[in-house]
Design an enzyme around this catalytic site. Structure first.
Site, PDB file in Angstrom:
ATOM      1  N   ASP A  14       2.240  13.796  26.258  1.00 25.61           N
ATOM      2  CA  ASP A  14       1.804  15.144  26.572  1.00 25.61           C
ATOM      3  C   ASP A  14       0.700  15.063  27.630  1.00 25.61           C
ATOM      4  O   ASP A  14      -0.360  14.486  27.383  1.00 25.61           O
ATOM      5  CB  ASP A  14       1.281  15.808  25.296  1.00 25.61           C
ATOM      6  CG  ASP A  14       0.881  17.246  25.541  1.00 25.61           C
ATOM      7  OD1 ASP A  14       1.756  18.024  25.950  1.00 25.61           O
ATOM      8  OD2 ASP A  14      -0.294  17.569  25.365  1.00 25.61           O
ATOM      9  N   THR A  47       1.656  21.334  31.987  1.00 25.20           N
ATOM     10  CA  THR A  47       0.411  20.693  32.419  1.00 25.20           C
ATOM     11  C   THR A  47       0.688  19.529  33.362  1.00 25.20           C
ATOM     12  O   THR A  47       0.042  19.401  34.389  1.00 25.20           O
ATOM     13  CB  THR A  47      -0.386  20.173  31.212  1.00 25.20           C
ATOM     14  OG1 THR A  47       0.504  19.459  30.371  1.00 25.20           O
ATOM     15  CG2 THR A  47      -0.979  21.312  30.434  1.00 25.20           C
ATOM     16  N   THR A  48       1.666  18.718  33.006  1.00 20.74           N
ATOM     17  CA  THR A  48       1.974  17.571  33.864  1.00 20.74           C
ATOM     18  C   THR A  48       2.436  18.074  35.230  1.00 20.74           C
ATOM     19  O   THR A  48       1.982  17.572  36.265  1.00 20.74           O
ATOM     20  CB  THR A  48       3.083  16.703  33.232  1.00 20.74           C
ATOM     21  OG1 THR A  48       2.886  16.674  31.838  1.00 20.74           O
ATOM     22  CG2 THR A  48       3.063  15.312  33.787  1.00 20.74           C
ATOM     23  N   ASP A 340       3.453  23.122  21.902  1.00 21.28           N
ATOM     24  CA  ASP A 340       4.000  23.504  23.216  1.00 21.28           C
ATOM     25  C   ASP A 340       5.165  24.464  23.007  1.00 21.28           C
ATOM     26  O   ASP A 340       5.285  25.469  23.695  1.00 21.28           O
ATOM     27  CB  ASP A 340       4.558  22.271  23.967  1.00 21.28           C
ATOM     28  CG  ASP A 340       3.458  21.480  24.666  1.00 21.28           C
ATOM     29  OD1 ASP A 340       2.277  21.787  24.430  1.00 21.28           O
ATOM     30  OD2 ASP A 340       3.796  20.557  25.437  1.00 21.28           O
TER      31      ASP A 340
HETATM   32  N1  LIG Z   1      17.178  19.123  29.908  1.00 20.94           N
HETATM   33  C1  LIG Z   1      16.476  19.116  31.035  1.00 20.94           C
HETATM   34  N2  LIG Z   1      17.058  18.833  32.218  1.00 20.94           N
HETATM   35  C2  LIG Z   1      16.351  18.824  33.360  1.00 20.94           C
HETATM   36  N3  LIG Z   1      15.032  19.079  33.431  1.00 20.94           N
HETATM   37  C3  LIG Z   1      14.399  19.389  32.307  1.00 20.94           C
HETATM   38  C4  LIG Z   1      15.072  19.429  31.051  1.00 20.94           C
HETATM   39  N4  LIG Z   1      14.175  19.774  30.095  1.00 20.94           N
HETATM   40  C5  LIG Z   1      12.988  19.922  30.726  1.00 20.94           C
HETATM   41  N5  LIG Z   1      13.114  19.707  32.049  1.00 20.94           N
HETATM   42  C6  LIG Z   1      12.068  19.806  33.062  1.00 20.94           C
HETATM   43  O1  LIG Z   1      10.994  18.934  32.735  1.00 20.94           O
HETATM   44  C7  LIG Z   1       9.802  19.444  33.305  1.00 20.94           C
HETATM   45  C8  LIG Z   1       8.685  19.452  32.288  1.00 20.94           C
HETATM   46  O2  LIG Z   1       8.388  18.148  31.882  1.00 20.94           O
HETATM   47  P1  LIG Z   1       7.221  17.856  30.837  1.00 20.94           P
HETATM   48  O3  LIG Z   1       7.200  16.396  30.613  1.00 20.94           O
HETATM   49  O4  LIG Z   1       7.367  18.764  29.665  1.00 20.94           O
HETATM   50  O5  LIG Z   1       5.935  18.212  31.641  1.00 20.94           O
HETATM   51  P2  LIG Z   1       4.993  19.471  31.592  1.00 20.94           P
HETATM   52  O6  LIG Z   1       3.722  18.951  30.985  1.00 20.94           O
HETATM   53  O7  LIG Z   1       4.812  19.842  33.025  1.00 20.94           O
HETATM   54  O8  LIG Z   1       5.635  20.520  30.783  1.00 20.94           O
HETATM   55  C9  LIG Z   1      10.096  20.849  33.781  1.00 20.94           C
HETATM   56  O9  LIG Z   1      10.215  20.837  35.181  1.00 20.94           O
HETATM   57  C10 LIG Z   1      11.430  21.162  33.118  1.00 20.94           C
HETATM   58  O10 LIG Z   1      12.214  22.058  33.880  1.00 20.94           O
HETATM   59 MG   LIG Z   2       6.509  20.457  28.924  1.00 14.62          MG
END
Ligand SMILES: Nc1ncnc2c1ncn2[C@@H]1O[C@H](COP(=O)(O)OP(=O)(O)O)[C@@H](O)[C@H]1O
Ligand SMILES: [Mg+2]
Length: 487
Positions: A14, A47-48, A340
């Site tokens: 996270d 956040t990331t 989240d």
């Molecule tokens: N099944 C999926 N296929 C493609 N992209 C995905 C999928 N699930 C989530 N994402 C993408 O992953 C990203 C979020 O990654 P995450 O590690 O949760 O970081 P953050 O802290 O930014 O939420 C977003 O751009 C989201 O659209």
């Molecule tokens: Mg996320």
């Protein structure tokens, strides 16, 4: 794996948690962490992404500065680009229904260690949010304080469940008390149920055994009258924020009262809200109108400890989620992921607008910003173009993290978008570029909007700095500081 100086371990992916736990000295890095905090507070997710975009914007500005583009121009370009991006986002918004909410939760859980059970957890999060959501005219409001997330180590993640009421990580004070009370009338007391200590040290001289027994009798009498007072209001459950004297416990057990001591202040407040009871300080003031209500109060064995469930409260807008997981690290990470998930579900439900994820909308924005830049011209155009390329860090990183070829993926993605396929994003499971609305990858519009905005604002703020001067660590300068100073 984050290890602190005490050897304590946190295992997470996270973004916000990693940044929070990291020891960071660099002032610019601290500003970047602020982005993650803002993002977490307003949107609960992304956040990331926000931090990654900010980093990429700064990297691109360095290249521009090397080409003699002045930071002020870069800032102006970034500002224009970010405003335009926010405008463009609106056009990509998709409406929200119940199924969509669970897709949003699943997207937020993807890639987390709890991702394996995302179907299961997404159902719980949607259930929780929908049961506390309130309609105010056209608006939907979700107060996440109404959802209490309680974690308990042991069992498996699949043992987690939604409870219509409040869970207290406590057990009843006396084994002679009933395990469960139905039609509970609950007294919420925030002072100790015991003999009051005198304010000053008092010494009582006891000269004969009769005096001693009389003294003890009086104490006993006092405690007994306290408990009787509580009982006379009709209360059959006592939740006390402070201690309960052994003797009081004994009397309560005899009268069939279910009691808990040392409840958390936050739990007391939640109970007051859910059961409609009033928190009382002085037992003498307690009356039947102060009592809260619940259809059952029950102690249940969860894992190897006991917890108390207060269910069927008149104000149903208060639910709890009991999260389970094999080890402490697992439950902790499940809790972060789950928070989240309820966060994004709440945001999507409130705003009623989501976007396709997987870098799809980001790629569309990148494409549209490039043509927007042409209309602006001049050096700002270069900055807007850099902004547009910087956004592509999202699909590129997704491809990299999914073990795909980032260059090929980006080429495919650009091709799809140049053909107007604005929903196409990175297929992190099978590779390639697919329609994210068919793959059911959705995230709240607010998450993307806020991520772009705060990343750009912070990049601009950092770009405006032209020198770093270390300042005094101790407060403002006082008159004494000038002593001996050459004026
Ligand atoms: N099944 C999926 N296929 C493609 N992209 C995905 C999928 N699930 C989530 N994402 C993408 O992953 C990203 C979020 O990654 P995450 O590690 O949760 O970081 P953050 O802290 O930014 O939420 C977003 O751009 C989201 O659209
Ligand atoms: Mg996320």
């Amino acid at each position: 794996m984050l290890v602190d100086s005490m050897g304590d371990v946190v295992i997470t992916n996270d973004g916000a948690t990693i940044l929070k736990e990291m020891e960071i000295e660099h002032p610019a890095a601290k500003m970047i962490i602020e982005i993650a905090k803002t993002q977490e507070q307003h949107c609960f997710d992304g956040t990331t992404s926000a931090v990654v975009i900010a980093g990429e914007l700064l990297k691109r500005s360095e290249e521009l500065i090397e080409q003699n583009v002045h930071p002020t121009v870069i800032c102006e370009g970034f500002r224009l680009a970010s405003d335009k991006a926010v405008d463009l986002i609106e056009g990509h918004g998709v409406g929200v229904d119940k199924k969509m909410l669970s897709e949003v939760a699943k997207t937020a859980l993807t890639g987390k260690s709890a991702g394996a059970v995302k179907e299961f957890l997404s159902e719980i999060s949607v259930g929780a949010v929908l049961s506390v959501a309130q309609e105010d005219g056209d608006e939907i409001l979700v107060d996440l304080d109404d959802i209490k997330v309680q974690k308990k180590q042991g069992g498996s993640i699949k043992d987690s469940h939604l409870v219509d009421g409040i869970i207290l990580d406590k057990e009843r004070v006396h084994s002679g008390m009933p395990m469960s009370v139905s039609e509970a009338k609950i007294a919420l007391i925030n002072s100790a149920i015991e003999v009051k200590k005198t304010e000053v040290d008092a010494k009582i001289q006891i000269t004969d055994p009769n005096m001693l027994s009389q003294f003890l009798d009086e104490e006993e009498q006092f405690i007994r009258s306290l408990v009787e007072k509580i009982h006379s209001t009709g209360a059959n459950t006592v939740i006390c924020q402070k201690g309960i004297d052994d003797l009081a416990q004994h009397y309560m057990a005899k009268m069939g009262i279910f009691a808990i001591r040392r409840a958390k202040k936050s739990d007391m407040e939640a109970l007051s809200k859910a059961t409609g009871g009033r928190i009382v300080t002085n037992v003498d003031d307690l009356s039947d109108t102060d009592l809260g209500q619940a259809s059952t109060v029950q102690e249940r064995k969860i894992g190897d400890s006991d917890m108390v469930f207060v269910e069927g409260c008149p104000n149903a807008k208060s639910v709890s989620v009991l999260l389970r997981g094999g080890t402490e690290h697992v439950v902790d990470e499940v809790k972060r992921a789950f928070e989240d998930a309820i966060g994004v579900v709440a945001v999507a439900h409130e705003d009623g607008s989501v976007l396709t994820g997987g870098g799809s909308v980001i790629a569309a924005l990148s494409r549209d910003l490039r043509s927007y830049a042409e209309g602006i011209g001049g050096r700002e155009q270069m900055a807007i173009e850099s902004f547009s390329s910087a956004l592509e860090v999202i699909p590129r990183t997704l491809a990299e993290n999914a073990g795909l070829d980032p260059v090929n993926t980006l080429i495919d993605l650009r091709k799809a978008h140049s053909e107007g396929k604005s929903n196409h994003g990175v297929n992190v499971f099978d590779g390639g570029v697919v329609d994210m609305s068919k793959a059911n990858v959705f995230e709240p519009s607010r998450v993307v909007e806020q991520a772009i905005q705060s990343a750009s604002e912070t990049a601009v703020m950092i770009l405006r700095i032209d020198d770093v001067i270390s300042s005094r660590s101790s407060g403002p300068m006082g008159a004494d500081d000038f002593d001996g100073m050459e004026m």
